[in-house]
Design a protein around this motif. Structure first.
Motif, short mmCIF file in Angstrom:
data_model
loop_
_atom_site.label_atom_id
_atom_site.label_comp_id
_atom_site.label_asym_id
_atom_site.label_seq_id
_atom_site.Cartn_x
_atom_site.Cartn_y
_atom_site.Cartn_z
N LEU A 1 11.05 23.25 40.16
CA LEU A 1 10.87 23.42 41.59
C LEU A 1 9.90 24.57 41.80
N ARG A 2 8.72 24.25 42.30
CA ARG A 2 7.68 25.26 42.53
C ARG A 2 7.72 25.70 43.99
N PHE A 3 7.46 26.98 44.22
CA PHE A 3 7.46 27.50 45.58
C PHE A 3 6.34 28.51 45.73
N GLU A 4 5.86 28.63 46.98
CA GLU A 4 4.77 29.58 47.23
C GLU A 4 4.62 29.86 48.71
N ARG A 5 3.96 30.93 48.97
CA ARG A 5 3.45 31.37 50.26
C ARG A 5 2.49 32.50 49.95
N SER A 6 1.84 33.01 50.93
CA SER A 6 0.93 34.12 50.70
C SER A 6 1.71 35.30 50.12
N GLY A 7 1.30 35.77 48.96
CA GLY A 7 1.93 36.93 48.34
C GLY A 7 3.12 36.62 47.46
N VAL A 8 3.53 35.36 47.38
CA VAL A 8 4.69 34.98 46.57
C VAL A 8 4.45 33.60 45.97
N HIS A 9 4.72 33.45 44.69
CA HIS A 9 4.77 32.11 44.09
C HIS A 9 5.66 32.17 42.87
N GLY A 10 6.15 31.01 42.49
CA GLY A 10 7.03 30.97 41.33
C GLY A 10 7.59 29.60 41.10
N ALA A 11 8.60 29.55 40.23
CA ALA A 11 9.20 28.27 39.86
C ALA A 11 10.64 28.48 39.41
N LEU A 12 11.44 27.46 39.66
CA LEU A 12 12.81 27.38 39.19
C LEU A 12 12.87 26.19 38.25
N THR A 13 13.09 26.46 36.98
CA THR A 13 13.11 25.42 35.96
C THR A 13 14.55 25.11 35.56
N LEU A 14 14.92 23.84 35.62
CA LEU A 14 16.27 23.43 35.27
C LEU A 14 16.34 22.99 33.82
N GLY A 15 17.30 23.56 33.11
CA GLY A 15 17.60 23.14 31.75
C GLY A 15 18.98 22.53 31.73
N GLU A 16 19.41 22.06 30.56
CA GLU A 16 20.72 21.42 30.45
C GLU A 16 21.86 22.36 30.79
N GLN A 17 21.73 23.64 30.43
CA GLN A 17 22.83 24.57 30.66
C GLN A 17 22.39 25.87 31.33
N ARG A 18 21.16 25.88 31.85
CA ARG A 18 20.70 27.09 32.52
C ARG A 18 19.58 26.77 33.50
N ALA A 19 19.45 27.66 34.45
CA ALA A 19 18.36 27.59 35.42
C ALA A 19 17.59 28.89 35.29
N ASP A 20 16.28 28.79 35.14
CA ASP A 20 15.42 29.95 34.95
C ASP A 20 14.43 30.04 36.10
N MET A 21 14.44 31.17 36.77
CA MET A 21 13.52 31.37 37.89
C MET A 21 12.56 32.51 37.58
N VAL A 22 11.31 32.27 37.89
CA VAL A 22 10.28 33.30 37.81
C VAL A 22 9.64 33.40 39.19
N ILE A 23 9.62 34.62 39.72
CA ILE A 23 9.00 34.88 41.01
C ILE A 23 7.91 35.91 40.79
N ARG A 24 6.71 35.60 41.23
CA ARG A 24 5.60 36.53 41.14
C ARG A 24 5.26 37.01 42.54
N LEU A 25 5.35 38.32 42.71
CA LEU A 25 5.11 38.92 44.02
C LEU A 25 3.76 39.62 44.04
N GLY A 26 3.04 39.44 45.11
CA GLY A 26 1.78 40.14 45.30
C GLY A 26 2.04 41.61 45.62
N PHE A 27 0.99 42.35 45.78
CA PHE A 27 1.08 43.79 45.99
C PHE A 27 1.99 44.17 47.15
#
Length: 93
Positions: A43-69
């Motif tokens: 699941l990818r998400f974005e807006r000005s100054g923010v983007h990232g992804a939530l990746t689903l695995g069999e037993q875990r969910a991993d989210m990475v959020i990248r924030l602008g300045f």
């Protein structure tokens, strides 16, 4: 730029994990005005100054959020809110 990494274990079926991820995305979209889109199990998400992804695995969910300045000043608050929401919807295992 600031990066936030959140990992949440779960014991949900793939369909239930996707429902949980959508709940997380819906809340983030409301709270931070994000556009969200599925790309298979990511699941990818974005807006000005923010983007990232939530990746689903069999037993875990991993989210990475990248924030602008400008958004990086709120990284601790954003991380705490999103991590708490993920714990609620995916359930602690």
């Amino acid at each position: 730029m600031a990066d936030i990494n959140i990992n949440q274990a779960h014991s949900l079926s793939p369909a239930k994990a996707r429902e949980a991820a959508q709940k997380v995305a819906d809340k983030m979209a409301r709270d931070y005005q994000l556009d969200c889109q599925w790309d298979e199990n990511v699941l990818r998400f974005e807006r000005s100054g923010v983007h990232g992804a939530l990746t689903l695995g069999e037993q875990r969910a991993d989210m990475v959020i990248r924030l602008g300045f400008l958004m990086s000043a709120f990284s601790a608050t954003i991380e705490a809110k999103v991590a708490e929401n993920m714990r609620k919807v995916f359930g602690a295992t």
